[in-house]
Scaffold this active site. Structure first.
Site, PDB file in Angstrom:
ATOM      1  N   THR A 116       0.811  -1.214   0.000  1.00  0.00           N
ATOM      2  CA  THR A 116       0.000   0.000   0.000  1.00  0.00           C
ATOM      3  C   THR A 116       0.852   1.275   0.000  1.00  0.00           C
ATOM      4  OG1 THR A 116      -1.669  -1.203   1.239  1.00  0.00           O
ATOM      5  CG2 THR A 116      -1.857   1.188   1.245  1.00  0.00           C
ATOM      6  N   MET A 390      -2.995  -7.550   4.635  1.00  0.00           N
ATOM      7  CA  MET A 390      -1.538  -7.454   4.522  1.00  0.00           C
ATOM      8  C   MET A 390      -1.050  -6.166   3.867  1.00  0.00           C
ATOM      9  SD  MET A 390      -0.712 -10.273   5.839  1.00  0.00           S
ATOM     10  CE  MET A 390      -2.103 -11.144   6.509  1.00  0.00           C
ATOM     11  N   CYS A 391      -1.851  -5.116   3.853  1.00  0.00           N
ATOM     12  CA  CYS A 391      -1.420  -3.878   3.189  1.00  0.00           C
ATOM     13  C   CYS A 391      -0.997  -4.164   1.757  1.00  0.00           C
ATOM     14  CB  CYS A 391      -0.238  -3.233   3.921  1.00  0.00           C
ATOM     15  SG  CYS A 391      -0.726  -2.235   5.295  1.00  0.00           S
ATOM     16  N   ASN A 392      -1.688  -5.063   1.101  1.00  0.00           N
ATOM     17  CA  ASN A 392      -1.282  -5.399  -0.262  1.00  0.00           C
ATOM     18  C   ASN A 392      -2.536  -5.589  -1.112  1.00  0.00           C
ATOM     19  OD1 ASN A 392      -0.265  -6.764  -2.614  1.00  0.00           O
ATOM     20  ND2 ASN A 392       1.609  -7.110  -1.449  1.00  0.00           N
TER      21      ASN A 392
END
Ligand SMILES: *Cc1c(COP(=O)(O)O)cnc(C)c1O
Length: 735
Positions: A116, A390-392
């Site tokens: 992110t 997962m900030c993805n």
């Protein structure tokens, strides 16, 4: 190595790895035996800091085989700060000088597997941006064979930045490393306006980053040291000096980055120019953290030798975990774990796959098990893993097959980062991630696999869905009634023989109050604050009071605070409406403003908190069982037997959030559970640990787990609908 309690299994090295004990000792020794001044002066203590920081800079470059003639390291707070620093410079440069220069912002391209923190750069890219969903698309662009007309690719001469992760933090896939070099060599990079930013934050924790060949190195590389050494909380931006000029276009200057500033008649300043980092490290550098790197590097080398060793070790652990998890089967042959490694990567091949396994679990009917349940149960076993997005965002969407519309729809439907909306419209929207580090062992892998087998593998014969049973069973009695006036605090037993009101939302006064943190307003839970179990509320119906006791008789005094039950009582304390979060839900709570109440709970818990009440109408109470709280390490015993009911829990026909259940435990089932626990040398569980409201017991012979078949329960004249939750408690709804 950090001394972990032997029962702890730490599997979140991609979040942060663990720092070594010897590292902490060497660092503290260094701190207590030297005097380090602020580096911006000429005193001996200041000079000592400066000298040591210079040494560390060199060592960091050497750690990555970067020639100090050709590379510089800029210390930043973390990888994200490094990314933002590059972004700031590109934005400023892209704005031109305001006179002759006519640049129109910069163009930004990024790979779909990006963190992110990379994706957010697009918001500053006024010259356009593009997400390369797959490697093929990048390849096509690099070789100029792909169709470029419809894509917002950088035009000739346009300032442009391409960013990608060396390793996905979500599923551990390692991406091609030659892109930066091919970008430099290829036609698109010809005019020198195209730069590459490599996000090495996930990679470097378990693999070497070799910047030995400067021509092949990325222009900018970012990373966070805590991911390699566990400490310090510090990051670096490594810059190829030849590409550094663009960073010097950053407009901002701060203390430490200028040689002279004029701000009276006219404005003028001269940036520091001895080195790149001098002009980019704003303010006082985090010098204690930087100095900690010295010990970090020393000890890391002593313990592990080289990053190559760590790569070999962690690669073999991840391969074993992958093989074991992917071979798990339910008794009906159904696959248990869906593992999300990209098609382009292979476990065991450290060039394409890092030591991360991202997966979701299905039950024997093929339905998804929510990641929150997995995390809660893992917590019981003291297994530390990570669940969620997962900030993805790109990695999650592509691996889980979520479209942008679905992500938006889930957001509108209430899903937020970090909450427990696990399965929406039949699809998981996050993953369970386990990641290994230098100090992980095969035992960790085995504990993980055994945990999944124990809780989630259905070993009973396939398809044993029980049918409803018709005849009511008159042989049960209510053994005890318990209410929990303050969420997560101790329960209070209703005196024998006393009639107790039951409402739509549950038993009277049950979970009517909670404790909220004075800083954040969030409700406290026993999970974070085990001492809450020692706060003992009781209901004084005659006096019309909630009495709360805390403290122990031995030594400490027992304290009591008395709070009127009724809001309109003349003695009532004043409250203020305040936004709060309870079990992940936003709601308005009525917080008591009295310092007496705040002081009482604050001193009882050792946490700055006070009492809050849910507003009349049951807004809060309606949600109080939205998530079951796991109280005992033996709850897994109970859970295993109820796996076939999981579906009901995850996707209930009537949302628990709308109707509040009363929790029921059957005495004979508990007895059976305790027999099993004792056989394995465990400590028997009392009914209270399940936080049940009603304990029922048979009058005749014990028939453990008979409640599995119950669909309705009648107490007196009240009929309750019965449902099983993941603790094998019966949740009953008043009909
Ligand atoms: C951890 C990580 C980040 C963010 O690191 P911070 O230290 O939080 O700034 C960025 N990218 C990847 C690939 C990561 O693994």
């Amino acid at each position: 190595m950090k001394q972990l309690v032997t029962d702890t299994t730490f599997l979140d090295h991609a979040g942060t790895t663990l720092y070594a004990k010897a590292f902490m000792e060497q660092f503290s020794q260094d701190m207590v035996s030297n005097l380090f001044g602020n580096p911006h002066s000429s005193s001996p203590s200041s000079q000592l800091t400066t000298r040591r920081v210079d040494d560390v800079r060199l060592r960091v470059l050497r750690f990555f085989k970067a020639d100090p003639e050709l590379f510089d390291v800029v210390f930043v707070a973390n990888a994200t700060a490094g990314i933002k620093l590059v972004m700031d410079a590109f934005r400023d440069y892209g704005q031109g000088d305001g006179k002759s220069n006519e640049r129109k912002g910069f163009w930004f391209g990024y790979h779909g597997d990006s963190h992110t923190s990379i994706v957010g750069v697009r918001e500053s890219a006024q010259g356009g941006h593009h997400c390369f969903a797959h490697d093929d698309e990048v390849e096509a662009w690099l070789s100029q064979t792909g169709p470029c007309d419809h894509r917002p690719l950088p035009k000739d001469g346009q300032l442009a930045l391409f960013a990608y992760p060396a390793q996905s933090n979500m599923n551990g896939r390692r991406l091609p490393r030659d892109w930066s070099f091919r970008l430099r060599e290829s036609a698109p990079g010809r005019d020198g306006g195209l730069y590459c930013l490599l996000d090495a934050a996930a990679l470097v924790s378990t693999a070497p980053l070799d910047l030995g060949d400067s021509w092949k190195a990325p222009d900018f590389t970012v990373l966070s040291f805590y991911k390699i050494f566990g400490f310090p909380d510090l990051g670096a931006l490594i810059v190829r000096k030849e590409s550094g000029a663009v960073l010097e276009r950053r407009r901002y200057f701060g203390g430490g980055t200028v040689d002279a500033v004029v701000n009276t008649d006219t404005t003028w300043h001269a940036k520091k120019s001895q080195s790149l980092h001098d002009g980019l490290e704003d303010g006082t550098i985090p010098f204690h953290s930087i100095l900690a790197l010295q010990a970090a590097l020393d000890i890391h080398e002593r313990l592990y030798g080289s990053m190559d060793h760590i790569t070999r070790h962690t690669t073999s652990l991840a391969k074993a975990a992958y093989e074991k998890l992917s071979s798990l089967r339910h008794s009906n042959g159904g696959r248990v774990c869906e593992i999300y490694n990209g098609k382009q990567s292979t476990f065991g091949d450290s060039r394409t796959q890092g030591p991360i396994v991202a997966f979701n679990i299905r039950n024997s009917s093929g339905e998804w098990i929510g990641k929150s349940l997995v995390e809660d149960l893992a917590t019981i076993r003291d297994i530390h893993l990570r669940t969620g997005g997962m900030c993805n965002p790109g990695g999650i969407a592509s691996n889980l097959g979520l479209t942008s519309q679905e992500v938006e729809r889930n957001y509108v439907a209430g899903q937020r980062c970090g909450d427990d909306h696990d399965i929406m419209s039949g699809k998981p929207n996050g993953v369970v991630r386990v990641s290994f580090g230098a100090m992980s062992s095969m035992r960790d892998v085995d504990i993980l696999v055994e945990f999944i087998r124990e809780f989630f593998v259905d070993a009973t014969s396939a398809g044993s869905i029980r049918g409803p049973q018709g005849t009511p069973d008159p042989t049960f009695v209510v053994e005890s009634l318990t209410v929990y006036p303050i969420k997560s605090c101790s329960g209070w037993k209703v005196p024998h023989g006393e009639a107790w009101p039951v409402y739509e939302e549950g038993l009277a006064w049950d979970r009517e109050w909670c404790l909220v943190h004075l800083g954040t307003g969030a409700a406290l839970s026993q999970k974070q604050h085990p001492k809450m179990a020692l706060i003992r509320p009781s209901i004084d119906t005659e006096g019309g009071d909630l009495r709360v006791r805390a403290g122990s008789g031995s030594g400490g005094l027992v304290q009591e605070v008395v709070i009127p039950l009724h809001r309109n009582s003349g003695r009532a304390f004043t409250v203020k409406e305040q936004a709060s979060r309870v079990c992940g839900d936003d709601l308005i709570a009525q917080t008591y403003t009295s310092p007496e109440i705040a002081n009482f709970f604050t001193s009882a818990l050792g946490v700055a908190c006070t009492l809050a009440r849910f507003p009349a109408g049951g807004m809060g109470r309606s949600r109080r069982h939205a998530k079951a709280h796991l109280q005992t390490e033996h709850a897994k015993e109970a859970t295993r037997r109820s796996m076939e009911h999981t579906r009901v829990l995850l996707d209930p026909p009537i949302l628990l959030s709308n109707e509040s259940p009363v929790l029921v435990v059957c005495r004979s089932s508990l007895n059976r559970l305790n027999e099993a626990i004792k056989e394995t040398g465990g400590k028997a569980a009392r009914a209270e640990v399940f936080r049940a409201n009603i304990v029922v017991a048979e009058l005749g012979a014990e028939r453990p787990f008979v409640e599995d078949k119950w669909r309705y329960m009648k107490v007196g004249k009240e009929v309750f609908q019965v449902r099983m939750d993941n603790l094998r408690q019966l949740s009953v709804l008043r009909r």
